[in-house]
Scaffold this motif. Sequence first.
Motif, PDB file in Angstrom:
ATOM      1  N   THR A 277     -10.023   2.643  -9.546  1.00  0.00           N
ATOM      2  CA  THR A 277      -9.786   1.619 -10.565  1.00  0.00           C
ATOM      3  C   THR A 277      -9.423   0.274  -9.956  1.00  0.00           C
ATOM      4  O   THR A 277      -8.893   0.200  -8.851  1.00  0.00           O
ATOM      5  CB  THR A 277      -8.654   2.034 -11.535  1.00  0.00           C
ATOM      6  OG1 THR A 277      -7.404   2.018 -10.835  1.00  0.00           O
ATOM      7  CG2 THR A 277      -8.907   3.393 -12.143  1.00  0.00           C
ATOM      8  N   TYR A 278      -9.706  -0.767 -10.722  1.00  0.00           N
ATOM      9  CA  TYR A 278      -9.396  -2.154 -10.363  1.00  0.00           C
ATOM     10  C   TYR A 278      -8.790  -2.802 -11.599  1.00  0.00           C
ATOM     11  O   TYR A 278      -9.297  -2.618 -12.707  1.00  0.00           O
ATOM     12  CB  TYR A 278     -10.682  -2.884  -9.972  1.00  0.00           C
ATOM     13  CG  TYR A 278     -10.541  -4.380  -9.819  1.00  0.00           C
ATOM     14  CD1 TYR A 278     -10.361  -4.955  -8.575  1.00  0.00           C
ATOM     15  CD2 TYR A 278     -10.597  -5.221 -10.933  1.00  0.00           C
ATOM     16  CE1 TYR A 278     -10.243  -6.338  -8.435  1.00  0.00           C
ATOM     17  CE2 TYR A 278     -10.467  -6.592 -10.797  1.00  0.00           C
ATOM     18  CZ  TYR A 278     -10.296  -7.141  -9.551  1.00  0.00           C
ATOM     19  OH  TYR A 278     -10.167  -8.496  -9.420  1.00  0.00           O
TER      20      TYR A 278
ATOM     21  N   THR B 277      -1.570  -3.045  -4.107  1.00  0.00           N
ATOM     22  CA  THR B 277      -1.207  -4.130  -5.018  1.00  0.00           C
ATOM     23  C   THR B 277      -1.043  -5.410  -4.219  1.00  0.00           C
ATOM     24  O   THR B 277      -0.607  -5.399  -3.068  1.00  0.00           O
ATOM     25  CB  THR B 277       0.094  -3.843  -5.810  1.00  0.00           C
ATOM     26  OG1 THR B 277       1.147  -3.601  -4.890  1.00  0.00           O
ATOM     27  CG2 THR B 277      -0.070  -2.667  -6.735  1.00  0.00           C
TER      28      THR B 277
ATOM     29  N   LEU C 180       0.839  -1.191   0.000  1.00  0.00           N
ATOM     30  CA  LEU C 180       0.000   0.000   0.000  1.00  0.00           C
ATOM     31  C   LEU C 180       0.876   1.244   0.000  1.00  0.00           C
ATOM     32  O   LEU C 180       1.923   1.264   0.657  1.00  0.00           O
ATOM     33  CB  LEU C 180      -0.883   0.021   1.249  1.00  0.00           C
ATOM     34  CG  LEU C 180      -1.870  -1.140   1.358  1.00  0.00           C
ATOM     35  CD1 LEU C 180      -2.185  -1.466   2.785  1.00  0.00           C
ATOM     36  CD2 LEU C 180      -3.124  -0.796   0.583  1.00  0.00           C
ATOM     37  N   GLU C 181       0.432   2.265  -0.744  1.00  0.00           N
ATOM     38  CA  GLU C 181       1.153   3.533  -0.724  1.00  0.00           C
ATOM     39  C   GLU C 181       0.188   4.666  -1.008  1.00  0.00           C
ATOM     40  O   GLU C 181      -0.849   4.476  -1.653  1.00  0.00           O
ATOM     41  CB  GLU C 181       2.303   3.544  -1.721  1.00  0.00           C
ATOM     42  CG  GLU C 181       1.887   3.413  -3.160  1.00  0.00           C
ATOM     43  CD  GLU C 181       3.074   3.428  -4.110  1.00  0.00           C
ATOM     44  OE1 GLU C 181       3.178   4.406  -4.877  1.00  0.00           O
ATOM     45  OE2 GLU C 181       3.863   2.476  -4.068  1.00  0.00           O
ATOM     46  N   ALA C 182       0.517   5.843  -0.505  1.00  0.00           N
ATOM     47  CA  ALA C 182      -0.293   7.039  -0.716  1.00  0.00           C
ATOM     48  C   ALA C 182       0.500   8.245  -0.229  1.00  0.00           C
ATOM     49  O   ALA C 182       1.560   8.098   0.381  1.00  0.00           O
ATOM     50  CB  ALA C 182      -1.609   6.938   0.042  1.00  0.00           C
TER      51      ALA C 182
ATOM     52  N   THR D  38      -6.621   1.434  -7.305  1.00  0.00           N
ATOM     53  CA  THR D  38      -6.171   2.810  -7.089  1.00  0.00           C
ATOM     54  C   THR D  38      -7.358   3.730  -6.826  1.00  0.00           C
ATOM     55  O   THR D  38      -8.485   3.430  -7.212  1.00  0.00           O
ATOM     56  CB  THR D  38      -5.392   3.361  -8.302  1.00  0.00           C
ATOM     57  OG1 THR D  38      -6.294   3.495  -9.403  1.00  0.00           O
ATOM     58  CG2 THR D  38      -4.237   2.461  -8.690  1.00  0.00           C
TER      59      THR D  38
ATOM     60  N   GLU E 173     -13.658   0.449 -13.384  1.00  0.00           N
ATOM     61  CA  GLU E 173     -13.529   1.784 -12.828  1.00  0.00           C
ATOM     62  C   GLU E 173     -14.905   2.303 -12.459  1.00  0.00           C
ATOM     63  O   GLU E 173     -15.914   1.903 -13.047  1.00  0.00           O
ATOM     64  CB  GLU E 173     -12.833   2.738 -13.803  1.00  0.00           C
ATOM     65  CG  GLU E 173     -13.563   2.963 -15.100  1.00  0.00           C
ATOM     66  CD  GLU E 173     -12.794   3.840 -16.077  1.00  0.00           C
ATOM     67  OE1 GLU E 173     -11.557   3.905 -15.980  1.00  0.00           O
ATOM     68  OE2 GLU E 173     -13.449   4.465 -16.921  1.00  0.00           O
TER      69      GLU E 173
ATOM     70  N   ARG F 288      -4.321  -4.766  -8.711  1.00  0.00           N
ATOM     71  CA  ARG F 288      -3.940  -3.365  -8.459  1.00  0.00           C
ATOM     72  C   ARG F 288      -5.225  -2.550  -8.347  1.00  0.00           C
ATOM     73  O   ARG F 288      -6.057  -2.548  -9.264  1.00  0.00           O
ATOM     74  CB  ARG F 288      -3.077  -2.835  -9.592  1.00  0.00           C
ATOM     75  CG  ARG F 288      -2.652  -1.385  -9.412  1.00  0.00           C
ATOM     76  CD  ARG F 288      -1.775  -0.945 -10.593  1.00  0.00           C
ATOM     77  NE  ARG F 288      -1.551   0.472 -10.600  1.00  0.00           N
ATOM     78  CZ  ARG F 288      -0.529   1.083 -10.004  1.00  0.00           C
ATOM     79  NH1 ARG F 288       0.362   0.367  -9.342  1.00  0.00           N
ATOM     80  NH2 ARG F 288      -0.405   2.386 -10.062  1.00  0.00           N
TER      81      ARG F 288
ATOM     82  N   ASP G 118      -3.602   9.740  -4.213  1.00  0.00           N
ATOM     83  CA  ASP G 118      -3.005   8.781  -5.133  1.00  0.00           C
ATOM     84  C   ASP G 118      -2.713   7.451  -4.433  1.00  0.00           C
ATOM     85  O   ASP G 118      -1.591   6.943  -4.455  1.00  0.00           O
ATOM     86  CB  ASP G 118      -1.735   9.366  -5.754  1.00  0.00           C
ATOM     87  CG  ASP G 118      -1.290   8.599  -6.986  1.00  0.00           C
ATOM     88  OD1 ASP G 118      -2.119   7.872  -7.582  1.00  0.00           O
ATOM     89  OD2 ASP G 118      -0.110   8.701  -7.350  1.00  0.00           O
TER      90      ASP G 118
ATOM     91  N   TYR H   5      -5.798   5.688   3.430  1.00  0.00           N
ATOM     92  CA  TYR H   5      -4.752   6.180   2.534  1.00  0.00           C
ATOM     93  C   TYR H   5      -5.365   7.293   1.694  1.00  0.00           C
ATOM     94  O   TYR H   5      -6.405   7.111   1.082  1.00  0.00           O
ATOM     95  CB  TYR H   5      -4.244   5.036   1.649  1.00  0.00           C
ATOM     96  CG  TYR H   5      -3.692   3.921   2.493  1.00  0.00           C
ATOM     97  CD1 TYR H   5      -2.328   3.842   2.758  1.00  0.00           C
ATOM     98  CD2 TYR H   5      -4.532   2.984   3.077  1.00  0.00           C
ATOM     99  CE1 TYR H   5      -1.813   2.836   3.573  1.00  0.00           C
ATOM    100  CE2 TYR H   5      -4.030   1.983   3.893  1.00  0.00           C
ATOM    101  CZ  TYR H   5      -2.674   1.923   4.143  1.00  0.00           C
ATOM    102  OH  TYR H   5      -2.168   0.940   4.966  1.00  0.00           O
TER     103      TYR H   5
ATOM    104  N   VAL I 197      -2.624   3.507  -3.704  1.00  0.00           N
ATOM    105  CA  VAL I 197      -2.420   2.325  -4.538  1.00  0.00           C
ATOM    106  C   VAL I 197      -2.306   1.102  -3.648  1.00  0.00           C
ATOM    107  O   VAL I 197      -1.535   1.086  -2.687  1.00  0.00           O
ATOM    108  CB  VAL I 197      -1.140   2.449  -5.393  1.00  0.00           C
ATOM    109  CG1 VAL I 197      -0.933   1.200  -6.238  1.00  0.00           C
ATOM    110  CG2 VAL I 197      -1.177   3.692  -6.263  1.00  0.00           C
TER     111      VAL I 197
END
Length: 173
Positions: free
Chosen positions: A92-93, A60, A37-39, A67, A107, A65, A56, A53, A58
């Motif tokens: 999105t997926y 995975t 995970l990131e943001a 977002t 989406e 993925r 942006d 988060y 994300v």
Amino acid sequence: MRYGEPPRRGRRLAAAALLAAALAPAGAQQGPAPVELEADRVEVDAAAGVSVYRGDAVLTRGTLRITGERMEVHTDEQGALQRAIVDGTPATYRDRPEGQPRPVHAEARHLEYHASGPERAHLQGEARLWQGGDVVSAEVIDVDLEAQTVDARGGEGERARATLRPGRREEER
């Protein structure tokens, strides 16, 4: 620091431990791939098993993925991913399910992904789902990823639409 209150360093370590648990390899039902995970900003509530988060965001896990602008991630007591609730313009997926020749994309303005019981996704608000040349669009789309079923519903005065292209052309892979 007041008597009985954990030192700030201890609270930071507890939050870091929860975050590490959320990033640890998922249980047997989710497979061996770790969740990453990131943001721009992360908020963790260790007691509730919820992290948020923002900016942006994300997620995975293997070929999966997801977002969005805001993502709320729920984990169980062992830190395994339970669900992700995502808002974005769009959220999105994307995944390439085992045994499928082409990736699945989706989406919507709002997306809810459930990792188990069964694995599924709920898309709402200008929802679109596609795989190769096959496309489904509607106000709401529910997908059972395990059974590979789709339920699409139009909004008020709108209809659900599908375009299905027979055969599998090489350029769609």
